[in-house]
Design an enzyme around this catalytic site. Structure first.
Site, PDB file in Angstrom:
ATOM      1  N   HIS A 191       0.878  -1.304   0.028  1.00  0.00           N
ATOM      2  CA  HIS A 191       0.017   0.086  -0.138  1.00  0.00           C
ATOM      3  C   HIS A 191       0.804   1.189  -0.034  1.00  0.00           C
ATOM      4  O   HIS A 191       0.438   2.199  -0.648  1.00  0.00           O
ATOM      5  CB  HIS A 191      -1.050   0.150   1.294  1.00  0.00           C
ATOM      6  N   GLU A 433      -2.634 -13.518 -16.351  1.00  0.00           N
ATOM      7  CA  GLU A 433      -1.982 -13.335 -15.044  1.00  0.00           C
ATOM      8  C   GLU A 433      -1.583 -14.543 -14.365  1.00  0.00           C
ATOM      9  O   GLU A 433      -1.256 -14.662 -13.136  1.00  0.00           O
ATOM     10  CB  GLU A 433      -2.772 -12.349 -14.113  1.00  0.00           C
ATOM     11  N   ASP A 457      -0.002 -10.121 -10.689  1.00  0.00           N
ATOM     12  CA  ASP A 457      -0.167 -11.807 -10.237  1.00  0.00           C
ATOM     13  C   ASP A 457       0.665 -12.573 -10.885  1.00  0.00           C
ATOM     14  O   ASP A 457       1.191 -13.663 -10.440  1.00  0.00           O
ATOM     15  CB  ASP A 457      -1.739 -12.161 -10.483  1.00  0.00           C
ATOM     16  N   CYS A 504      -1.646  -4.512 -17.941  1.00  0.00           N
ATOM     17  CA  CYS A 504      -2.386  -3.392 -17.181  1.00  0.00           C
ATOM     18  C   CYS A 504      -1.582  -3.604 -15.629  1.00  0.00           C
ATOM     19  O   CYS A 504      -2.131  -2.882 -14.548  1.00  0.00           O
ATOM     20  CB  CYS A 504      -3.721  -3.634 -17.004  1.00  0.00           C
TER      21      CYS A 504
END
Lengths: 576, 89
Positions: A191, A433, A457, A504
């Site tokens: 984060h 992914e 991922d 992405c």
């Protein structure tokens, strides 16, 4: 001067004093206070004691229930320490006498007692030191927790130094005054890293124990590009970094000049540079930064911060708005991607030992066709208002893809029956992914209109690294030869089947990868909107011939480190 | 305000440490009276666990308990009992 090495989480250089945030230790800086603030400091102290008392009593109750009365009695000793009159009186009398901040005084008084106790040869007393430490930390946390609210009123620019930063910590910050983050845990996708990137400030994470070498108020140079923190730099170092900082500012301005231009290479190939969004509110920022469409609309964020599940109408209106706003550019909506590290209270999802390998994303949707269909219908209905595309997350095999497409077909049929218009030509893609999807990309490519590579991922599955575990964060290497090879084979398979391929994940906005990805033939880059100007600038500075050569050389290298330093040097040449 | 003082020998095996110290402080806190304990010329607040522990009074040593307040007599009597018994109840 000490140099600390961590993980480079957000690029840039900033120089400012350290502000230790929420630190559970007794190194509290001394700050003089005004005489008229003494009653306020006493009140702060008393409130912290009350809050701590509540905490301990609750903990005691819980322990009594779970483990029995005997274990819970330990906390009687904690309460005695907390309510100790001598301790409280000493803090208050020193506060009046010395006129400095109460957290500092409290920590000093506590240290004094710990020192005295540790000199006495007595086993019981030694245990009491542990109590003192424990209670002391609780009180300090409450004292500082209260001070955090005043973090909003920070008067000078600081580097926030913390164990970790939670979304609520970063939400409460006075953002203009925070010029870098330094944390002891976390990786490139934590984060803290994501927050720093979106605030455009440098961050170095994963410093581990060495973070304790930083004392509050120390002058810090945070180099988020190299992952280095320099504590109390000498004059010469400071001068070098100040110059570097200036240079970086100049570069940032260069980027902004091209933000509204198309990303065309020197030899004329046009690349789409799109933005990732979580909520429709982000559309203005996408436009300001020159994003040509939405490459990833994370639709599950629609479910967050609310108790009930959104209705089909709400989905429809959100998608319609985004489609209309971004017109004529495309918007790729990723269908519900829950599980892994995203859970919603609206759905009863079981706790799993390995959620990243568990019941998530398309697996959840295929098992809940009603939820899935509601979203698909909303997307289809909104598709007449702009250029919408849809994309399934976490596809691992052609069977899953076919199942999803069957459900999509059912939705289309339902709409046709009621003469509800939708875009019959709507493009459908899959997110690549998972390694199994990457390895069978040639098969999947025959069933879809496009791919979008989800690197976050893909990398964690390919390298078997939990990206939220700081102990193995160093192994999360996007530049690993295995990752590059995988990306190359995905792009080749897509192009061999005449479909386009985008990216992405984080890697699409990591500028050191831009030349390599361009060289490998990536057609679309999608990223946080703030990164758009810079990636456009780099794409515009290269020719395909050059980029192909760079990609070829990167693929010939044997280690992630070698790839990374090679890409760094190439980027430096480009940005000169 | 009544003020009472008494010198007491610490009989407890553990000295005025551990459970006896905690008990002493808990009992002292039940009374309104101000309680102080003196040992080796050091005078501390009898309602403070920190203070009592810092005295480090061992078995066989003499401490002085002082109580001042409307319930001073009762406080002193109860505190003396804690200090002068050998075993914990």
């Amino acid at each position: 001067m000490i140099t600390l090495k961590g993980i480079a989480a957000a690029p840039g250089i900033n120089i400012a004093p350290a502000y230790k945030f929420g630190k559970e230790e007794f190194e509290i800086p001394m700050q003089p206070i005004k005489a008229e603030d003494i009653p306020l400091q006493i009140q702060l102290f008393e409130e912290s004691l009350i809050a701590t008392r509540k905490e301990i009593i609750e903990l005691q109750k819980r322990i009594a229930q779970e483990m029995g009365q005997e274990e819970a009695q330990i906390f009687d000793a904690h309460l005695l320490v907390l309510e100790d009159r001598m301790l409280i009186e000493e803090v208050i009398s020193r506060l009046k006498k010395d006129q400095v901040n109460v957290p500092y005084i409290f920590s000093e008084v506590l240290k004094k007692y710990i020192q005295v106790f540790s000199k006495i040869e007595d086993e019981y007393l030694r245990e009491r030191i542990a109590d003192l430490n424990d209670v002391g930390k609780r009180v300090l946390r409450n004292l500082l927790g209260k001070e955090h609210r005043s973090l909003k009123d920070l008067q000078e620019r600081v580097v926030v130094v913390a164990h970790d930063l939670s979304p609520s910590d970063t939400a409460a910050m006075h953002k203009q005054m925070v010029c870098a983050f330094v944390t002891d845990i976390g990786g490139k996708t934590s984060h803290t890293a994501i927050m720093a990137k979106s605030l455009e400030i440098p961050a170095v994470v994963g410093l581990g124990e060495t973070i304790n070498k930083i004392k509050a108020g120390d002058m810090l140079i945070v180099d988020g590009t190299m992952g280095v923190v320099i504590v109390n730099p000498d004059e010469e170092t400071l001068r070098i970094y100040r110059e570097e900082e200036q240079k970086l500012r100049g570069v940032a301005e260069k980027f902004l000049q091209v933000k509204d231009l198309p990303a065309v290479t020197l030899d004329g190939r046009t690349i789409d540079v799109a933005a990732n969004i979580e909520l429709p509110d982000e559309i203005p920022s996408v436009k300001v930064h020159g994003g040509q469409g939405i490459g990833l609309y994370r639709s599950e964020f629609f479910y967050m911060n609310r108790k009930d599940a959104p209705t089909e109408e709400e989905h429809f209106h959100a998608y319609k708005y985004v489609a209309e706003e971004m017109k004529p550019y495309p918007v790729i909506i990723r269908t519900l991607d829950l599980g892994g590290d995203k859970f919603l209270s609206q759905f009863d999802m079981p706790k799993e030992i390995k959620p990243f390998l568990g019941w998530r994303a398309i697996r959840f949707c295929l098992a809940n066709p009603d939820i899935f269909k509601m979203q698909l219908r909303a997307i289809l209905r909104a598709s007449v208002y702009g250029k919408l595309k849809l994309m399934y997350p976490m596809i691992t095999s052609i069977d899953e893809l076919k199942q999803a497409n069957t459900i999509l077909e059912e939705c289309k049929e339902e709409l046709r029956k009621i003469r509800q218009p939708f875009d019959e030509e709507i493009e459908v893609g899959v997110m690549i992914e998972v390694p199994s999807a990457a390895l069978t990309a040639d098969l999947l490519a025959k069933e879809v209109d496009f791919f979008s590579i989800g690197t976050n991922d893909l990398i964690q599955y390919a390298l078997a690294v939990d990206r939220t575990n700081e102990k193995v964060a160093y192994l999360y290497e996007p530049a690993h030869p295995a990752v590059l090879r995988m990306i190359k084979s995905i792009i080749d398979a897509a192009h061999a089947n005449n479909i386009w391929v985008g990216m992405c994940g984080e890697m699409a906005s990591d500028e050191i990868f831009t030349p390599v990805l361009l060289g490998l033939g990536l057609d679309e880059f999608s990223m946080p909107s703030l990164a758009v100007p810079q990636i456009k600038y780099i794409l515009r500075s290269l020719s395909m011939a050059e980029a192909r050569k760079i990609a070829e050389e990167a693929l010939s290298l044997t280690t992630a480190k070698a790839v990374e330093s090679f890409m760094q040097s190439k980027l430096k040449e480009i940005l000169k | 305000m009544p003020l009472v003082t008494k010198a007491v020998i610490v009989r407890n095996k553990q000295g005025l440490h551990a459970r006896p110290a905690a008990l002493f402080v808990q009992v002292a806190n039940k009374f309104d009276s101000r309680v102080t304990v003196t040992y080796n010329d050091e005078k501390v607040n009898g309602k403070s666990i920190m203070g009592i522990l810092m005295l480090g009074a061992e078995q066989g040593m003499e401490i002085t308990i002082e109580a001042e307040g409307r319930d001073a007599e009762a406080a002193l009597a109860e505190l003396e009992k804690i200090v002068s018994r050998e075993e914990e109840p």
